[in-house]
Motif scaffolding. Sequence first.
Motif, short mmCIF file in Angstrom:
data_model
loop_
_atom_site.label_atom_id
_atom_site.label_comp_id
_atom_site.label_asym_id
_atom_site.label_seq_id
_atom_site.Cartn_x
_atom_site.Cartn_y
_atom_site.Cartn_z
N ALA A 82 36.13 41.95 43.45
CA ALA A 82 36.11 40.98 44.55
C ALA A 82 34.95 40.00 44.40
O ALA A 82 35.09 38.81 44.70
CB ALA A 82 36.02 41.70 45.90
N ILE A 95 41.90 39.01 47.66
CA ILE A 95 40.91 39.87 48.31
C ILE A 95 41.43 40.32 49.67
O ILE A 95 41.37 41.50 50.03
CB ILE A 95 39.56 39.14 48.45
CG1 ILE A 95 38.94 38.95 47.07
CG2 ILE A 95 38.62 39.91 49.38
CD1 ILE A 95 37.77 37.98 47.05
N GLU A 124 33.06 40.43 52.75
CA GLU A 124 33.54 41.33 51.69
C GLU A 124 32.40 42.12 51.06
O GLU A 124 32.56 43.29 50.70
CB GLU A 124 34.28 40.54 50.62
CG GLU A 124 34.82 41.38 49.48
CD GLU A 124 35.89 42.37 49.89
OE1 GLU A 124 35.98 43.42 49.23
OE2 GLU A 124 36.63 42.11 50.86
#
Length: 170
Positions: free
Chosen positions: A35, A63, A96
Amino acid sequence: GTNATQTGYYLKKYFDHTVPENFNSGLNLIVIRYADVLLMYAEAKNELNQMNEQIWNQTIGAIRDRAGLELGAQAFNPGWSQADLRELIRNERRIELAMEGGLRIHDLRRWRIAEDVLNGPVHGAPYGSPTDDIGMILNQRSFNPDRDYLWPIPLAERDLNSNLEQNPGY
């Protein structure tokens, strides 16, 4: 005890619930995440002004899909400006990569926005009255843009090269 945190908060991310104590687990440590690679690629393409729907879907879309999220409002919009995309990608990095290996501080320095984000109080878990800040403030951060964007040059390196001068503020 030794397992207490300064803030009163603990991370659930990568927490192994099968381990009864001491936070020992058999979980593998992550060196670099796919990611992160996708987010770096998206950021680079945007800075080159080459972001398009295909790249968006290969990066941000992938993602979000892996996380089980629908694109919804985050589906690529050709009307977004480069600045709009920059903010969206930066926020995606923030979400993330939250709490992962100090990546955020490097992002803030690289983006030259640390003085906007890293000045002010650090809050811990709220105890007592929600209107009472006493006990919740753990530290007062102070980021000096005249000094803190650069690292100090170690004396050993300056001893090897007399042309090197110390960075300002150190």
